[in-house]
Design a protein around this motif. Structure first.
Motif, PDB file in Angstrom:
ATOM      1  N   VAL A 165       0.850  -1.187   0.000  1.00 31.57           N
ATOM      2  CA  VAL A 165       0.000   0.000   0.000  1.00 31.57           C
ATOM      3  C   VAL A 165       0.887   1.239   0.000  1.00 31.57           C
ATOM      4  CG1 VAL A 165      -1.728   1.321   1.270  1.00 31.57           C
ATOM      5  CG2 VAL A 165      -1.843  -1.178   1.238  1.00 31.57           C
ATOM      6  N   THR A 166       0.668   2.135  -0.945  1.00 27.01           N
ATOM      7  CA  THR A 166       1.484   3.346  -1.054  1.00 27.01           C
ATOM      8  C   THR A 166       0.697   4.564  -0.574  1.00 27.01           C
ATOM      9  OG1 THR A 166       0.741   3.860  -3.306  1.00 27.01           O
ATOM     10  CG2 THR A 166       2.644   2.374  -3.063  1.00 27.01           C
ATOM     11  N   LYS A 167       1.416   5.595  -0.155  1.00 26.63           N
ATOM     12  CA  LYS A 167       0.762   6.842   0.258  1.00 26.63           C
ATOM     13  C   LYS A 167      -0.015   7.442  -0.902  1.00 26.63           C
ATOM     14  CE  LYS A 167       4.149   8.145   3.805  1.00 26.63           C
ATOM     15  NZ  LYS A 167       5.140   9.171   4.222  1.00 26.63           N
ATOM     16  N   GLU A 168       0.572   7.379  -2.096  1.00 21.73           N
ATOM     17  CA  GLU A 168      -0.093   7.945  -3.265  1.00 21.73           C
ATOM     18  C   GLU A 168      -1.420   7.240  -3.531  1.00 21.73           C
ATOM     19  OE1 GLU A 168       4.055   8.870  -3.156  1.00 21.73           O
ATOM     20  OE2 GLU A 168       3.048   6.906  -3.167  1.00 21.73           O
ATOM     21  N   GLY A 169      -1.398   5.909  -3.407  1.00 26.78           N
ATOM     22  CA  GLY A 169      -2.622   5.148  -3.623  1.00 26.78           C
ATOM     23  C   GLY A 169      -3.677   5.452  -2.580  1.00 26.78           C
ATOM     24  N   VAL A 170      -3.254   5.608  -1.337  1.00 25.34           N
ATOM     25  CA  VAL A 170      -4.198   5.908  -0.268  1.00 25.34           C
ATOM     26  C   VAL A 170      -4.798   7.303  -0.452  1.00 25.34           C
ATOM     27  CG1 VAL A 170      -4.475   6.226   2.214  1.00 25.34           C
ATOM     28  CG2 VAL A 170      -3.054   4.372   1.366  1.00 25.34           C
ATOM     29  N   LEU A 171      -3.975   8.282  -0.827  1.00 25.77           N
ATOM     30  CA  LEU A 171      -4.472   9.646  -1.048  1.00 25.77           C
ATOM     31  C   LEU A 171      -5.507   9.674  -2.170  1.00 25.77           C
ATOM     32  CD1 LEU A 171      -1.214  11.770  -0.698  1.00 25.77           C
ATOM     33  CD2 LEU A 171      -3.199  11.804   0.811  1.00 25.77           C
ATOM     34  N   GLU A 172      -5.227   8.914  -3.231  1.00 28.29           N
ATOM     35  CA  GLU A 172      -6.180   8.831  -4.332  1.00 28.29           C
ATOM     36  C   GLU A 172      -7.486   8.197  -3.863  1.00 28.29           C
ATOM     37  OE1 GLU A 172      -6.485   7.003  -8.882  1.00 28.29           O
ATOM     38  OE2 GLU A 172      -4.706   6.635  -7.645  1.00 28.29           O
ATOM     39  N   TYR A 173      -7.373   7.167  -3.047  1.00 34.05           N
ATOM     40  CA  TYR A 173      -8.541   6.482  -2.490  1.00 34.05           C
ATOM     41  C   TYR A 173      -9.342   7.420  -1.588  1.00 34.05           C
ATOM     42  CZ  TYR A 173     -11.088   3.171   0.515  1.00 34.05           C
ATOM     43  OH  TYR A 173     -12.053   2.506   1.235  1.00 34.05           O
ATOM     44  N   PHE A 174      -8.652   8.164  -0.730  1.00 38.40           N
ATOM     45  CA  PHE A 174      -9.327   9.101   0.160  1.00 38.40           C
ATOM     46  C   PHE A 174     -10.085  10.161  -0.630  1.00 38.40           C
ATOM     47  CE2 PHE A 174      -7.774   9.014   4.773  1.00 38.40           C
ATOM     48  CZ  PHE A 174      -7.656   7.632   4.771  1.00 38.40           C
ATOM     49  N   ALA A 175      -9.443  10.704  -1.660  1.00 41.84           N
ATOM     50  CA  ALA A 175     -10.087  11.740  -2.477  1.00 41.84           C
ATOM     51  C   ALA A 175     -11.335  11.194  -3.159  1.00 41.84           C
ATOM     52  CB  ALA A 175      -9.091  12.265  -3.513  1.00 41.84           C
ATOM     53  N   MET A 176     -11.238   9.967  -3.675  1.00 42.34           N
ATOM     54  CA  MET A 176     -12.381   9.344  -4.336  1.00 42.34           C
ATOM     55  C   MET A 176     -13.528   9.112  -3.349  1.00 42.34           C
ATOM     56  SD  MET A 176     -12.546   5.660  -6.289  1.00 42.34           S
ATOM     57  CE  MET A 176     -12.194   4.780  -4.742  1.00 42.34           C
ATOM     58  N   MET A 177     -13.203   8.601  -2.173  1.00 40.81           N
ATOM     59  CA  MET A 177     -14.224   8.325  -1.171  1.00 40.81           C
ATOM     60  C   MET A 177     -14.866   9.618  -0.657  1.00 40.81           C
ATOM     61  SD  MET A 177     -14.576   5.117  -1.008  1.00 40.81           S
ATOM     62  CE  MET A 177     -15.609   5.003   0.468  1.00 40.81           C
ATOM     63  N   GLN A 178     -14.067  10.680  -0.536  1.00 39.15           N
ATOM     64  CA  GLN A 178     -14.615  11.960  -0.099  1.00 39.15           C
ATOM     65  C   GLN A 178     -15.642  12.475  -1.096  1.00 39.15           C
ATOM     66  OE1 GLN A 178     -13.426  14.070   2.890  1.00 39.15           O
ATOM     67  NE2 GLN A 178     -15.533  14.572   2.391  1.00 39.15           N
ATOM     68  N   ASP A 179     -15.319  12.380  -2.385  1.00 39.42           N
ATOM     69  CA  ASP A 179     -16.257  12.821  -3.419  1.00 39.42           C
ATOM     70  C   ASP A 179     -17.535  11.980  -3.395  1.00 39.42           C
ATOM     71  OD1 ASP A 179     -14.562  14.815  -4.251  1.00 39.42           O
ATOM     72  OD2 ASP A 179     -13.717  13.658  -5.919  1.00 39.42           O
ATOM     73  N   MET A 180     -17.382  10.678  -3.229  1.00 37.26           N
ATOM     74  CA  MET A 180     -18.546   9.799  -3.170  1.00 37.26           C
ATOM     75  C   MET A 180     -19.388  10.089  -1.932  1.00 37.26           C
ATOM     76  SD  MET A 180     -16.825   6.185  -4.413  1.00 37.26           S
ATOM     77  CE  MET A 180     -18.321   5.258  -4.077  1.00 37.26           C
ATOM     78  N   PHE A 181     -18.716  10.382  -0.836  1.00 36.50           N
ATOM     79  CA  PHE A 181     -19.405  10.678   0.421  1.00 36.50           C
ATOM     80  C   PHE A 181     -20.236  11.947   0.289  1.00 36.50           C
ATOM     81  CE2 PHE A 181     -19.465  12.709   4.652  1.00 36.50           C
ATOM     82  CZ  PHE A 181     -20.070  11.717   5.396  1.00 36.50           C
ATOM     83  N   ASN A 182     -19.640  13.010  -0.250  1.00 36.67           N
ATOM     84  CA  ASN A 182     -20.389  14.252  -0.439  1.00 36.67           C
ATOM     85  C   ASN A 182     -21.498  14.066  -1.468  1.00 36.67           C
ATOM     86  OD1 ASN A 182     -18.946  15.753   1.444  1.00 36.67           O
ATOM     87  ND2 ASN A 182     -17.398  16.376  -0.046  1.00 36.67           N
ATOM     88  N   GLY A 183     -21.238  13.214  -2.462  1.00 36.62           N
ATOM     89  CA  GLY A 183     -22.285  12.917  -3.436  1.00 36.62           C
ATOM     90  C   GLY A 183     -23.477  12.227  -2.799  1.00 36.62           C
ATOM     91  N   TYR A 184     -23.220  11.395  -1.803  1.00 33.75           N
ATOM     92  CA  TYR A 184     -24.291  10.726  -1.055  1.00 33.75           C
ATOM     93  C   TYR A 184     -25.207  11.748  -0.397  1.00 33.75           C
ATOM     94  CZ  TYR A 184     -26.355   8.141   2.904  1.00 33.75           C
ATOM     95  OH  TYR A 184     -27.212   7.609   3.836  1.00 33.75           O
ATOM     96  N   PHE A 185     -24.627  12.803   0.159  1.00 34.89           N
ATOM     97  CA  PHE A 185     -25.423  13.846   0.789  1.00 34.89           C
ATOM     98  C   PHE A 185     -26.021  14.820  -0.228  1.00 34.89           C
ATOM     99  CE2 PHE A 185     -23.398  12.375   4.637  1.00 34.89           C
ATOM    100  CZ  PHE A 185     -24.352  12.638   5.629  1.00 34.89           C
ATOM    101  N   SER A 186     -25.595  14.709  -1.470  1.00 40.24           N
ATOM    102  CA  SER A 186     -26.171  15.532  -2.531  1.00 40.24           C
ATOM    103  C   SER A 186     -27.376  14.868  -3.181  1.00 40.24           C
ATOM    104  CB  SER A 186     -25.105  15.815  -3.609  1.00 40.24           C
ATOM    105  OG  SER A 186     -23.992  16.461  -3.059  1.00 40.24           O
ATOM    106  N   SER A 187     -27.641  13.623  -2.805  1.00 33.20           N
ATOM    107  CA  SER A 187     -28.715  12.862  -3.437  1.00 33.20           C
ATOM    108  C   SER A 187     -30.089  13.445  -3.100  1.00 33.20           C
ATOM    109  CB  SER A 187     -28.655  11.396  -3.000  1.00 33.20           C
ATOM    110  OG  SER A 187     -28.957  11.274  -1.616  1.00 33.20           O
ATOM    111  N   GLN A 188     -31.069  13.017  -3.859  1.00 32.76           N
ATOM    112  CA  GLN A 188     -32.432  13.520  -3.697  1.00 32.76           C
ATOM    113  C   GLN A 188     -32.985  13.249  -2.298  1.00 32.76           C
ATOM    114  OE1 GLN A 188     -33.794  15.341  -6.174  1.00 32.76           O
ATOM    115  NE2 GLN A 188     -35.403  15.861  -4.695  1.00 32.76           N
ATOM    116  N   VAL A 189     -32.481  12.208  -1.654  1.00 28.49           N
ATOM    117  CA  VAL A 189     -32.948  11.851  -0.311  1.00 28.49           C
ATOM    118  C   VAL A 189     -32.779  13.010   0.661  1.00 28.49           C
ATOM    119  CG1 VAL A 189     -32.569  10.308   1.644  1.00 28.49           C
ATOM    120  CG2 VAL A 189     -32.433   9.407  -0.681  1.00 28.49           C
ATOM    121  N   TYR A 190     -31.706  13.785   0.480  1.00 32.71           N
ATOM    122  CA  TYR A 190     -31.391  14.857   1.414  1.00 32.71           C
ATOM    123  C   TYR A 190     -31.754  16.241   0.883  1.00 32.71           C
ATOM    124  CZ  TYR A 190     -28.772  11.396   4.090  1.00 32.71           C
ATOM    125  OH  TYR A 190     -28.423  10.307   4.831  1.00 32.71           O
TER     126      TYR A 190
END
Length: 205
Positions: free
Chosen positions: A144-169
């Motif tokens: 596991v590399t730092k670069e890979g983890v940072l990319e993963y964190f950024a992707m998950m953050q975008d998905m997380f905020n997208g979850y709160f952007s859904s019609q449900v909220y």
């Protein structure tokens, strides 16, 4: 008083009224006319700001900067719990900035998304630096590399905020989402850093 100083005072007066308007009502419900009701002439507003969009973007920029400045002053770069605690303190003490911040990252006006994304860049870079500092104090798994983890964190953050952007909220007031957002974000970061399974209990496929 110099003309430049008078102009800055006028602009700051407009900004304070706009922060109140957008911070309480959000972009869609806010209006220039409401800001004028605070005693500011409409001509002065349009002399300093092109339109409602430019004034809103200026308020969003101030909100991002206020949060970022606060977090840096708290020196939370090395502790995830300290970081999340500092965010909650800021949000509790600054309701107008909080409303603008969360609308910008969760439910931004569609036609302003590119400008807001650019404004958010410095905040995203700060988060990346915080994660990098955190990784210097933990041992990553083999492969596991730092670069890979940072990319993963950024992707998950975008998905997380997208979850709160859904019609449900969509029909839930932004400020009502803050505690839920921060609670789930804290849990998500913990899961991402430390996993969810005890060693030896991994699933077999």
């Amino acid at each position: 008083m110099r003309k430049e100083d008078k102009t800055e005072l006028t602009k700051e007066r407009i900004m304070q009224a706009a922060m109140e308007e957008f911070g309480l009502r959000g972009y869609a419900a806010a209006s220039i006319n409401n800001i004028c009701e605070t005693g500011i002439a409409k001509g002065l507003i349009y002399h300093n700001f092109k339109n409602k969009d430019e004034l809103y973007i200026s308020c969003v920029k101030r909100s991002f900067l206020s949060l970022l400045t606060y977090l840096k002053e708290q020196n939370v770069e090395f502790g995830m719990q300290d970081y999340m605690h500092a965010r909650l303190l800021f949000f509790g003490q600054n309701p107008l900035e909080t409303r603008l911040f969360f609308e910008a990252i969760i439910q931004p006006p569609a036609h302003l998304m590119s400008e807001i994304k650019e404004l958010k860049r410095e905040f995203d870079l700060y988060n990346q630096e915080m994660y990098q500092n955190l990784f210097t104090h933990i041992t990553l798994r083999t492969g596991v590399t730092k670069e890979g983890v940072l990319e993963y964190f950024a992707m998950m953050q975008d998905m997380f905020n997208g979850y709160f952007s859904s019609q449900v909220y969509r029909d839930i007031p932004i400020l009502d989402l803050v505690d839920k957002h921060e609670e789930l974000l804290s849990r998500l970061l913990e899961y991402m850093l430390f996993g969810v399974a005890e060693r030896g209990n991994e699933l077999c496929y």
